[in-house]
Scaffold this motif. Structure first.
Motif, short mmCIF file in Angstrom:
data_model
loop_
_atom_site.label_atom_id
_atom_site.label_comp_id
_atom_site.label_asym_id
_atom_site.label_seq_id
_atom_site.Cartn_x
_atom_site.Cartn_y
_atom_site.Cartn_z
N THR A 233 27.77 -47.82 -1.67
CA THR A 233 28.92 -47.85 -0.79
C THR A 233 29.97 -48.81 -1.35
O THR A 233 29.69 -49.59 -2.27
CB THR A 233 28.55 -48.30 0.64
N ARG A 234 31.14 -48.76 -0.76
CA ARG A 234 32.22 -49.64 -1.21
C ARG A 234 31.98 -51.09 -0.83
O ARG A 234 32.73 -51.97 -1.23
CB ARG A 234 33.56 -49.13 -0.66
N ARG A 235 30.93 -51.36 -0.07
CA ARG A 235 30.62 -52.73 0.32
C ARG A 235 29.59 -53.40 -0.58
O ARG A 235 29.26 -54.57 -0.39
CB ARG A 235 30.12 -52.74 1.78
N THR A 236 29.06 -52.66 -1.55
CA THR A 236 28.08 -53.24 -2.47
C THR A 236 28.64 -53.25 -3.89
O THR A 236 29.39 -52.34 -4.28
CB THR A 236 26.76 -52.45 -2.46
N ARG A 321 37.66 -46.92 4.10
CA ARG A 321 36.99 -45.98 5.01
C ARG A 321 37.99 -45.04 5.67
O ARG A 321 37.82 -44.62 6.81
CB ARG A 321 36.15 -46.70 6.06
N GLY A 322 39.07 -44.73 4.94
CA GLY A 322 40.06 -43.78 5.43
C GLY A 322 41.18 -44.40 6.24
O GLY A 322 42.11 -43.71 6.63
N VAL A 323 41.12 -45.69 6.50
CA VAL A 323 42.14 -46.37 7.30
C VAL A 323 43.15 -47.01 6.36
O VAL A 323 42.79 -47.79 5.48
CB VAL A 323 41.50 -47.44 8.20
N LEU A 335 38.07 -38.02 1.05
CA LEU A 335 38.29 -38.57 -0.28
C LEU A 335 36.96 -38.81 -0.98
O LEU A 335 35.96 -39.15 -0.35
CB LEU A 335 39.04 -39.90 -0.19
N SER A 336 36.96 -38.66 -2.29
CA SER A 336 35.79 -39.03 -3.07
C SER A 336 35.52 -40.52 -2.88
O SER A 336 36.42 -41.35 -2.99
CB SER A 336 36.04 -38.74 -4.55
N PHE A 337 34.28 -40.85 -2.53
CA PHE A 337 33.86 -42.23 -2.31
C PHE A 337 34.71 -42.91 -1.25
O PHE A 337 35.06 -44.08 -1.34
CB PHE A 337 33.90 -43.04 -3.62
N GLN A 338 35.03 -42.16 -0.20
CA GLN A 338 35.81 -42.76 0.89
C GLN A 338 35.07 -43.97 1.46
O GLN A 338 35.68 -44.99 1.78
CB GLN A 338 36.06 -41.72 1.99
N TYR A 339 33.76 -43.84 1.61
CA TYR A 339 32.95 -44.99 1.96
C TYR A 339 31.73 -45.13 1.05
O TYR A 339 31.35 -46.22 0.67
CB TYR A 339 32.48 -44.91 3.41
N TYR A 355 34.00 -42.05 11.93
CA TYR A 355 34.62 -43.37 11.81
C TYR A 355 36.13 -43.25 11.97
O TYR A 355 36.76 -44.03 12.70
CB TYR A 355 34.25 -43.99 10.46
N VAL A 356 36.73 -42.29 11.27
CA VAL A 356 38.18 -42.10 11.36
C VAL A 356 38.59 -41.71 12.77
O VAL A 356 39.57 -42.23 13.32
CB VAL A 356 38.65 -41.05 10.33
#
Length: 378
Positions: A233-236, A321-323, A335-339, A355-356
């Protein structure tokens, strides 16, 4: 009731506009509907699911049917099968009807502009004013990326981007060069090598070792899916590295493996094709006599119709995350790898859409009473 509507549109005021009726747009619509948010989904196609139907004939999903359903509706196929592209298109159409999602087809979005606390979406059927916009054009909202050297190839060489490839009968007689070795490039090269001498050029993007649908795959797939959803994920740190790789270099081989290419006689080179000499593509320093080049070189983001400063230097929206923090009320989904890695496959779309939709609902409640829903088509 079929709520898809192709009637002429006049200026309309609605709480939320969703752009794109693919899996991301429909899943977003599902969640908005359950949160009581009035919305409309706009799409330029004549039929829901056409973006899938236009893919190459032999394309099948890379994930098994039991995880391919969107929120609220399982995919109607045996558990460990891999549905074809037409089946996916038909499923999206059924999904739209099942939940009476307000889709307006044959409505092409031309521009998105800010308007006070909201937005104006200009289409070829009129304008929509709204508080929120969710851009769900995803992969299909991008333009095929072809390197500049393509212009120097002999006109007798047929050139196709992978998004234009449908079947081997399109290809000229003689050798074929496929440029780009992500999952689409390897799938196409493998298919063409049955009938043509085929060269596959491009960096090795790695592969998922188990054969799709095999007993080993059935054991390891739940672990893979967990990693794709919760680890990459985009958080790691690991996820952020993978995000850069996937967005800019392509994803790993999935259905076709290195051994499959070797067995079918595909000539594999990891060098880049960066030169044309005497009208011929240069591969490993040598001009090659080929009849066709298939550019499986990915896509470039084209968001020039969004007239807001929300894009980064790489052409991707600045979002998390789309925001889009720089433009309250503007969101993305699909989107690719949105999260996470899973964002680019059907099993990941529902979570991103939920989430969105939550963020849209929070904003609409904060701004006050929502605009009434559009009437549905009979």
């Amino acid at each position: 009731m079929d709520t898809t509507d192709t009637r002429p549109t006049t200026d309309i005021d609605i709480d939320t506009v969703v752009i794109g009726a693919g899996q991301a747009g429909l899943a977003t619509g599902y969640h908005l509907q359950r949160r009581g948010i009035p919305f409309v989904i706009l799409d330029a196609a004549t039929r829901v699911g056409d973006n899938w139907r236009r893919q190459w004939d032999s394309l099948r999903l890379y994930s098994p049917a039991h995880v391919d359903g969107l929120p609220g509706l399982p995919f109607p196929a045996p558990r460990w099968t891999f549905p074809g592209k037409d089946a996916v298109g038909d499923y999206l159409e059924t999904y739209t009807r099942t939940f009476a999602l307000p889709v307006r087809l044959e409505t092409r979005v031309q521009a998105l502009d800010a308007d006070g606390e909201g937005y104006v979406v200009t289409t070829d059927r009129g304008r929509f004013t709204c508080r929120n916009v969710v851009v769900c054009t995803g992969t299909f909202g991008r333009t095929g990326s072809v390197p500049e050297i393509a212009a120097g190839l002999d006109p007798a060489i047929l050139q196709l981007h992978s998004s234009e490839y449908r079947r081997p009968s399109q290809i000229n007689d003689g050798p074929v060069l496929v440029v780009g070795a992500s999952h689409s490039g390897t799938d196409i090269a493998y298919e063409l090598a049955e009938l043509h001498p085929t060269i596959l050029a491009g960096r090795d993007c790695g592969e998922i070792p188990p054969r799709l649908g095999s007993p080993v795959f059935r054991v390891v797939f739940p672990v893979l899916l967990f990693a794709w959803r919760h680890v990459l994920t985009r958080r790691t740190p690991m996820g952020r590295r993978e995000m850069d790789h996937v967005r800019h270099h392509g994803g790993p081989m999935l259905r076709v493996k290195r051994r499959d290419l070797l067995a079918r006689g595909v000539e594999r080179t990891t060098s880049r094709v960066e030169e044309v000499r005497d009208g011929r593509p240069v591969v490993d320093g040598t001009p090659r006599e080929v009849s066709t080049v298939v550019w499986a070189t990915g896509f470039r983001q084209v968001f020039d119709w969004i007239r807001l400063p929300i894009l980064g230097d790489d052409g991707w929206p600045r979002e998390m995350r789309g925001v889009v923090a720089d433009a309250p009320g503007l969101f993305f989904c699909g989107l690719s790898f949105q999260y996470a890695f899973s964002s680019m496959i059907l099993p990941g779309v529902g979570r991103d859409a939920a989430y969105v939709a939550d963020r849209v609902a929070e904003r609409s409640r904060r701004l006050g009473k929502a605009t009434p829903s559009l009437p549905t088509a009979a």
